[in-house]
Write a protein that holds these residues in place. Structure first.
Motif, PDB file in Angstrom:
ATOM      1  N   PRO A  95       0.812  -1.226   0.000  1.00 55.45           N
ATOM      2  CA  PRO A  95       0.000   0.000   0.000  1.00 55.45           C
ATOM      3  C   PRO A  95       0.840   1.270   0.000  1.00 55.45           C
ATOM      4  CG  PRO A  95      -0.931  -1.588   1.530  1.00 55.45           C
ATOM      5  CD  PRO A  95       0.392  -2.153   1.076  1.00 55.45           C
ATOM      6  N   ILE A  96       1.984   1.252   0.700  1.00 53.44           N
ATOM      7  CA  ILE A  96       2.858   2.425   0.715  1.00 53.44           C
ATOM      8  C   ILE A  96       3.537   2.590  -0.641  1.00 53.44           C
ATOM      9  CG2 ILE A  96       4.923   3.443   1.758  1.00 53.44           C
ATOM     10  CD1 ILE A  96       4.170   2.095   4.365  1.00 53.44           C
ATOM     11  N   ARG A  97       4.020   1.495  -1.216  1.00 51.43           N
ATOM     12  CA  ARG A  97       4.682   1.564  -2.527  1.00 51.43           C
ATOM     13  C   ARG A  97       3.707   2.066  -3.590  1.00 51.43           C
ATOM     14  NH1 ARG A  97       6.660  -3.628  -0.616  1.00 51.43           N
ATOM     15  NH2 ARG A  97       8.851  -3.429   0.014  1.00 51.43           N
ATOM     16  N   ASP A  98       2.479   1.549  -3.575  1.00 50.73           N
ATOM     17  CA  ASP A  98       1.481   1.968  -4.561  1.00 50.73           C
ATOM     18  C   ASP A  98       1.125   3.440  -4.387  1.00 50.73           C
ATOM     19  OD1 ASP A  98       1.488  -0.589  -5.520  1.00 50.73           O
ATOM     20  OD2 ASP A  98      -0.413  -1.174  -4.597  1.00 50.73           O
ATOM     21  N   ALA A  99       0.948   3.879  -3.125  1.00 47.14           N
ATOM     22  CA  ALA A  99       0.591   5.271  -2.862  1.00 47.14           C
ATOM     23  C   ALA A  99       1.727   6.201  -3.284  1.00 47.14           C
ATOM     24  CB  ALA A  99       0.260   5.462  -1.387  1.00 47.14           C
ATOM     25  N   ARG A 100       2.950   5.762  -3.055  1.00 48.85           N
ATOM     26  CA  ARG A 100       4.101   6.577  -3.452  1.00 48.85           C
ATOM     27  C   ARG A 100       4.158   6.723  -4.970  1.00 48.85           C
ATOM     28  NH1 ARG A 100       9.350   6.930  -4.945  1.00 48.85           N
ATOM     29  NH2 ARG A 100      10.592   8.407  -3.734  1.00 48.85           N
ATOM     30  N   GLU A 101       3.882   5.648  -5.677  1.00 50.47           N
ATOM     31  CA  GLU A 101       3.901   5.704  -7.140  1.00 50.47           C
ATOM     32  C   GLU A 101       2.813   6.643  -7.662  1.00 50.47           C
ATOM     33  OE1 GLU A 101       3.440   2.671 -10.972  1.00 50.47           O
ATOM     34  OE2 GLU A 101       3.786   1.878  -8.956  1.00 50.47           O
ATOM     35  N   ARG A 102       1.620   6.571  -7.062  1.00 53.29           N
ATOM     36  CA  ARG A 102       0.533   7.464  -7.492  1.00 53.29           C
ATOM     37  C   ARG A 102       0.877   8.922  -7.197  1.00 53.29           C
ATOM     38  NH1 ARG A 102      -2.729   3.021  -5.686  1.00 53.29           N
ATOM     39  NH2 ARG A 102      -2.761   3.869  -3.570  1.00 53.29           N
ATOM     40  N   LEU A 103       1.504   9.164  -6.058  1.00 55.08           N
ATOM     41  CA  LEU A 103       1.863  10.534  -5.700  1.00 55.08           C
ATOM     42  C   LEU A 103       2.920  11.081  -6.657  1.00 55.08           C
ATOM     43  CD1 LEU A 103       1.527  12.899  -3.788  1.00 55.08           C
ATOM     44  CD2 LEU A 103       3.175  11.824  -2.237  1.00 55.08           C
ATOM     45  N   ALA A 104       3.891  10.260  -7.015  1.00 56.41           N
ATOM     46  CA  ALA A 104       4.924  10.691  -7.957  1.00 56.41           C
ATOM     47  C   ALA A 104       4.299  11.016  -9.315  1.00 56.41           C
ATOM     48  CB  ALA A 104       5.984   9.602  -8.102  1.00 56.41           C
ATOM     49  N   GLU A 105       3.342  10.200  -9.739  1.00 61.35           N
ATOM     50  CA  GLU A 105       2.668  10.448 -11.016  1.00 61.35           C
ATOM     51  C   GLU A 105       1.861  11.738 -10.961  1.00 61.35           C
ATOM     52  OE1 GLU A 105       0.402   6.924 -11.556  1.00 61.35           O
ATOM     53  OE2 GLU A 105       2.104   5.743 -12.321  1.00 61.35           O
ATOM     54  N   ALA A 106       1.194  11.997  -9.841  1.00 61.64           N
ATOM     55  CA  ALA A 106       0.409  13.225  -9.694  1.00 61.64           C
ATOM     56  C   ALA A 106       1.308  14.456  -9.756  1.00 61.64           C
ATOM     57  CB  ALA A 106      -0.366  13.200  -8.380  1.00 61.64           C
ATOM     58  N   LEU A 107       2.474  14.378  -9.123  1.00 64.29           N
ATOM     59  CA  LEU A 107       3.419  15.489  -9.182  1.00 64.29           C
ATOM     60  C   LEU A 107       3.940  15.703 -10.593  1.00 64.29           C
ATOM     61  CD1 LEU A 107       5.460  14.962  -5.897  1.00 64.29           C
ATOM     62  CD2 LEU A 107       4.220  17.032  -6.525  1.00 64.29           C
ATOM     63  N   GLU A 108       4.164  14.615 -11.308  1.00 62.96           N
ATOM     64  CA  GLU A 108       4.650  14.734 -12.678  1.00 62.96           C
ATOM     65  C   GLU A 108       3.596  15.381 -13.569  1.00 62.96           C
ATOM     66  OE1 GLU A 108       7.369  14.806 -15.546  1.00 62.96           O
ATOM     67  OE2 GLU A 108       7.704  14.173 -13.471  1.00 62.96           O
ATOM     68  N   ARG A 109       2.323  15.020 -13.372  1.00 64.60           N
ATOM     69  CA  ARG A 109       1.244  15.652 -14.144  1.00 64.60           C
ATOM     70  C   ARG A 109       1.157  17.140 -13.817  1.00 64.60           C
ATOM     71  NH1 ARG A 109      -1.483  10.838 -12.766  1.00 64.60           N
ATOM     72  NH2 ARG A 109      -2.584  11.905 -11.075  1.00 64.60           N
ATOM     73  N   LYS A 110       1.319  17.475 -12.550  1.00 64.59           N
ATOM     74  CA  LYS A 110       1.301  18.875 -12.130  1.00 64.59           C
ATOM     75  C   LYS A 110       2.431  19.640 -12.786  1.00 64.59           C
ATOM     76  CE  LYS A 110       0.162  22.353  -9.358  1.00 64.59           C
ATOM     77  NZ  LYS A 110      -1.139  23.053  -9.397  1.00 64.59           N
ATOM     78  N   ARG A 111       3.592  19.022 -12.855  1.00 64.62           N
ATOM     79  CA  ARG A 111       4.749  19.640 -13.495  1.00 64.62           C
ATOM     80  C   ARG A 111       4.455  19.930 -14.968  1.00 64.62           C
ATOM     81  NH1 ARG A 111      10.426  18.771 -12.519  1.00 64.62           N
ATOM     82  NH2 ARG A 111       9.866  17.030 -11.166  1.00 64.62           N
ATOM     83  N   GLY A 112       3.857  18.936 -15.647  1.00 65.75           N
ATOM     84  CA  GLY A 112       3.541  19.093 -17.059  1.00 65.75           C
ATOM     85  C   GLY A 112       2.522  20.188 -17.310  1.00 65.75           C
ATOM     86  N   ARG A 113       1.489  20.270 -16.480  1.00 69.60           N
ATOM     87  CA  ARG A 113       0.471  21.317 -16.650  1.00 69.60           C
ATOM     88  C   ARG A 113       1.070  22.691 -16.424  1.00 69.60           C
ATOM     89  NH1 ARG A 113      -2.864  17.628 -13.800  1.00 69.60           N
ATOM     90  NH2 ARG A 113      -2.571  18.791 -11.877  1.00 69.60           N
ATOM     91  N   GLY A 114       1.972  22.797 -15.450  1.00 77.49           N
ATOM     92  CA  GLY A 114       2.595  24.091 -15.187  1.00 77.49           C
ATOM     93  C   GLY A 114       3.446  24.567 -16.338  1.00 77.49           C
ATOM     94  N   THR A 115       4.135  23.646 -17.019  1.00 80.07           N
ATOM     95  CA  THR A 115       4.989  24.006 -18.143  1.00 80.07           C
ATOM     96  C   THR A 115       4.176  24.430 -19.354  1.00 80.07           C
ATOM     97  OG1 THR A 115       6.668  22.446 -17.380  1.00 80.07           O
ATOM     98  CG2 THR A 115       6.806  23.164 -19.680  1.00 80.07           C
ATOM     99  N   LEU A 116       3.076  23.685 -19.615  1.00 79.89           N
ATOM    100  CA  LEU A 116       2.269  23.952 -20.793  1.00 79.89           C
ATOM    101  C   LEU A 116       1.471  25.231 -20.664  1.00 79.89           C
ATOM    102  CD1 LEU A 116       0.953  20.355 -21.572  1.00 79.89           C
ATOM    103  CD2 LEU A 116       2.647  21.660 -22.859  1.00 79.89           C
ATOM    104  N   SER A 117       0.978  25.502 -19.454  1.00 82.10           N
ATOM    105  CA  SER A 117       0.072  26.634 -19.295  1.00 82.10           C
ATOM    106  C   SER A 117       0.764  27.979 -19.200  1.00 82.10           C
ATOM    107  CB  SER A 117      -0.800  26.439 -18.032  1.00 82.10           C
ATOM    108  OG  SER A 117       0.032  26.406 -16.891  1.00 82.10           O
ATOM    109  N   GLY A 118       1.916  28.036 -18.562  1.00 82.90           N
ATOM    110  CA  GLY A 118       2.514  29.342 -18.335  1.00 82.90           C
ATOM    111  C   GLY A 118       3.929  29.508 -18.809  1.00 82.90           C
ATOM    112  N   GLY A 119       4.508  28.441 -19.336  1.00 87.29           N
ATOM    113  CA  GLY A 119       5.871  28.533 -19.800  1.00 87.29           C
ATOM    114  C   GLY A 119       6.896  28.481 -18.678  1.00 87.29           C
ATOM    115  N   SER A 120       6.426  28.443 -17.433  1.00 89.04           N
ATOM    116  CA  SER A 120       7.334  28.335 -16.282  1.00 89.04           C
ATOM    117  C   SER A 120       7.018  27.090 -15.512  1.00 89.04           C
ATOM    118  CB  SER A 120       7.218  29.559 -15.372  1.00 89.04           C
ATOM    119  OG  SER A 120       5.898  29.674 -14.885  1.00 89.04           O
ATOM    120  N   ARG A 121       8.012  26.482 -14.968  1.00 89.30           N
ATOM    121  CA  ARG A 121       7.820  25.230 -14.287  1.00 89.30           C
ATOM    122  C   ARG A 121       7.332  25.469 -12.860  1.00 89.30           C
ATOM    123  NH1 ARG A 121      10.073  21.282 -17.305  1.00 89.30           N
ATOM    124  NH2 ARG A 121      10.043  19.783 -15.598  1.00 89.30           N
ATOM    125  N   VAL A 122       6.428  24.561 -12.403  1.00 93.22           N
ATOM    126  CA  VAL A 122       5.867  24.676 -11.066  1.00 93.22           C
ATOM    127  C   VAL A 122       6.844  24.145 -10.038  1.00 93.22           C
ATOM    128  CG1 VAL A 122       3.985  23.928  -9.560  1.00 93.22           C
ATOM    129  CG2 VAL A 122       3.518  24.542 -11.931  1.00 93.22           C
TER     130      VAL A 122
END
Length: 224
Positions: A196-223
């Motif tokens: 459960p910890i390994r799975d939750a960690r993987e989901r959290l890392a993926e969520a952060l990566e998606r957040k990073r991608g949205r920040g780059t696409l929307s404003g040209g600056s990284r979150v």
């Protein structure tokens, strides 16, 4: 007296500590934790840990007491609610199981965590003595695993403002936890999976990566 066992449990139903250790406890001693050289019938009803030499299969029983804290601003004695909460988080990130608010069973020695807040700390190297105690240890550590997975899952849905920094910190904490030698000890000696910890960690890392991608696409600056 040679301490061979540590017995845990409230003596409310037994009237006093005399039923366990043959005497009343002093105010300076920790409550609900009893060192004995032999087990009587009253002690066997409670949780019983056998004191052992340090080893690969040994666990650490840590108990402490914080009687009161003087508030910095008020100067008045208050309940140590905040301190107990901080200690709980530190213990859980070391994969300790909580027996009660002031007693934890841990795969490594975590006594330094409560010692930041109180000098009333005791620790023993132990193993569960009987099936009921082993089951209590297993159940308490399982609860810890699920608690850690839950807060990481929640953090993945709150990636705004301070949420990003918190999520990144949780990733670091979980990496340290999963790479520690006592993580494997939990799975080996208790059969408690850390998936459960390994799975939750993987989901959290993926969520952060998606957040990073949205920040780059929307404003040209990284979150991040």
């Amino acid at each position: 007296m040679v301490v061979r066992f540590v017995v845990l449990g409230r003596t409310a139903g037994l009237r006093s500590s005399r039923r366990i250790i043959g005497r009343y406890k002093s105010e300076e001693e920790l409550r609900d934790v009893f060192e004995v050289s032999r087990l009587n019938r009253h002690a066997r009803r409670l949780l019983v840990f056998r004191v052992v030499e340090p080893g690969d299969d040994a666990w650490h029983l840590v108990s402490f007491d914080i009687r009161g804290v003087v508030g910095r601003r008020s100067g008045r004695v208050r309940r140590a609610t905040k301190e107990y909460s901080v200690i709980k988080q530190g213990m859980f990130w070391s994969l300790c199981g909580r027996i009660d608010n002031s007693t934890y069973i841990c795969p490594c020695d975590t006594s330094d965590i409560p010692r930041r807040y109180t000098g009333r700390v005791e620790t023993w190297t132990v193993v569960p003595h009987d099936p009921k105690t082993l089951e209590e240890v297993r159940s308490s550590v399982e609860s810890t695993v699920m608690w850690l997975a839950l807060i990481m899952n929640r953090a993945g849905g709150r990636l705004h403002a301070r949420g990003v920094a918190r999520a990144r910190n949780l990733l670091r904490l979980s990496e340290t936890l999963l790479s520690a030698p006592w993580a494997m000890k939990v799975e080996r000696t208790l059969g408690v999976p850390l998936k459960p910890i390994r799975d939750a960690r993987e989901r959290l890392a993926e969520a952060l990566e998606r957040k990073r991608g949205r920040g780059t696409l929307s404003g040209g600056s990284r979150v991040l």
